[in-house]
Design an enzyme around this catalytic site. Structure first.
Site, short mmCIF file in Angstrom:
data_model
loop_
_atom_site.label_atom_id
_atom_site.label_comp_id
_atom_site.label_asym_id
_atom_site.label_seq_id
_atom_site.Cartn_x
_atom_site.Cartn_y
_atom_site.Cartn_z
N ALA A 26 0.87 -1.19 0.00
CA ALA A 26 0.00 0.00 0.00
C ALA A 26 0.90 1.24 0.00
CB ALA A 26 -0.96 0.00 1.18
N HIS A 66 7.23 5.55 1.57
CA HIS A 66 7.97 4.37 1.11
C HIS A 66 8.89 4.73 -0.05
CE1 HIS A 66 4.13 2.37 2.63
NE2 HIS A 66 5.05 1.79 3.36
N GLN A 104 10.63 0.91 15.95
CA GLN A 104 11.00 -0.20 15.06
C GLN A 104 12.45 -0.04 14.59
OE1 GLN A 104 8.38 -1.80 11.82
NE2 GLN A 104 9.63 -0.48 10.55
P1 AMP Z 1 5.27 -0.16 6.40
O1 AMP Z 1 4.86 -0.54 5.03
O2 AMP Z 1 4.30 0.73 7.10
O3 AMP Z 1 5.70 -1.35 7.21
O4 AMP Z 1 6.57 0.72 6.25
C1 AMP Z 1 7.69 0.28 5.54
C2 AMP Z 1 8.84 1.23 5.75
O5 AMP Z 1 8.46 2.53 5.29
C3 AMP Z 1 9.22 1.38 7.23
O6 AMP Z 1 10.62 1.49 7.35
C4 AMP Z 1 8.53 2.67 7.61
O7 AMP Z 1 9.14 3.34 8.69
C5 AMP Z 1 8.68 3.46 6.32
N1 AMP Z 1 7.66 4.52 6.28
C6 AMP Z 1 6.33 4.40 6.41
N2 AMP Z 1 5.73 5.60 6.37
C7 AMP Z 1 6.73 6.51 6.21
C8 AMP Z 1 6.77 7.93 6.10
N3 AMP Z 1 5.67 8.67 6.16
N4 AMP Z 1 7.96 8.53 5.95
C9 AMP Z 1 9.12 7.79 5.88
N5 AMP Z 1 9.14 6.45 5.97
C10 AMP Z 1 7.97 5.82 6.14
#
Ligand code: AMP
Length: 284
Positions: A34, A39, A155
């Site tokens: 998503a 990302h 995390q």
């Molecule tokens: P997730 O798909 O939510 O597990 O996130 C995957 C990676 O994207 C993780 O390292 C998150 O910290 C990073 N991430 C998610 N949202 C953001 C954001 N708004 N800004 C920077 N990195 C993000």
């Protein structure tokens, strides 16, 4: 080079082995899909340093402890793959559940200390799920670099701890939180917000930034945090899971800003849980 969508460890290994022969440096960007600009900022940053970038897309059941949360998690693999192609990623690694967790899977990675408070205190076994899947992905890819967002600050510290403790040679790279124009931290979960909730949501980052400035300037941490909790409630966040000032690396609660600090919060808007965090500059 065309991006390929890879689903099995075997295909991933084969691709990586060829890259290694070429002497390529490899980066991994783990995600749950998503995808949004947050990302993609990790992918862009990874492409600046590495020759090949693998983006994993895996909705990890072991970190989403509530089965309803796992079921409701947004999934959009075709759209994600197109975004990654456009961004210049080399592989989208989209394993099915049993590729990561075959029936016989019996191992759990658990990082004590840094996992205990904040989200860890409210989501039992969440960080074990994160640590286990990230360890597996790091070992599968043998990446030189792995990119994580500061958006999920706890995390990030859990992963830093585990690679140090286990002697995994991948360098963990942190990227700043990407926000919407109104300050809301981008998140796959924002899609679940109703119109009214979406209008309320930016107050979280506004209050965090304003409180961080106050903490840098004022003496009384407990009082400033209490005021911020009241402001969050008044803005429409009925449930505040936590709002804490913590040491930047160990995430232990702080009573003053005498060392690098972070202000972290988790709040609920209806059925959606939002997290955010900001840096708190020390008093000069
Ligand atoms: P997730 O798909 O939510 O597990 O996130 C995957 C990676 O994207 C993780 O390292 C998150 O910290 C990073 N991430 C998610 N949202 C953001 C954001 N708004 N800004 C920077 N990195 C993000």
């Amino acid at each position: 080079m065309n991006m390929s969508v890879v689903r099995t460890t075997e295909d991933l290994r084969r691709t990586i082995a060829l890259w290694r022969i070429e002497g390529a440096k490899i980066a991994l960007v783990p995600t749950m899909g998503a995808l949004h600009q947050g990302h993609l900022s990790l992918v862009d940053t990874a492409l600046q340093r590495a020759d090949r970038v693998i983006v994993s897309i895996f909705v990890n059941p072991r970190q989403l402890n509530d089965p309803a949360d796992f079921a409701a998690y947004p999934r959009s693999e075709n759209r994600d793959a197109q975004l990654l192609r456009d961004a210049g990623a080399h592989v989208a690694y989209c394993p099915p559940d049993d590729e990561i967790y075959p029936e016989t899977f019996s191992t759990r990675i658990s990082v004590a200390g840094v996992s205990d408070g904040l989200c860890g205190a409210h989501r039992p076994s969440h960080f074990d799920g994160v640590a286990t899947v990230v360890t597996k992905l790091l070992l599968q890819t043998q990446a030189d670099y792995a990119y994580f967002g500061e958006k999920d600050f706890q995390q990030l510290q859990v992963i830093r701890r585990l690679v140090t403790d286990l002697g995994i040679s991948t360098r963990i790279m942190a990227c700043p939180t990407v926000r919407e124009a109104d300050g809301l931290a981008m998140s796959s979960r924002n899609k679940r917000l109703s119109k009214e909730e979406r209008a309320t949501a930016p107050a979280l980052s506004q209050i965090l930034f304003q409180t961080a400035r106050g903490l840098s300037a004022e003496a009384d941490v407990a009082h400033t945090l209490e005021r911020a909790r009241k402001e969050l409630k008044m803005s429409g966040f009925r449930k505040i899971e936590y709002l804490e000032l913590c040491g930047e690396h160990d995430l232990r609660p702080l009573r003053d800003v005498s060392r690098p600090a972070r202000l972290l919060a988790a709040v609920w808007l209806g059925d959606t849980r939002l997290i955010d965090n900001v840096q708190v500059l020390g008093r000069s």
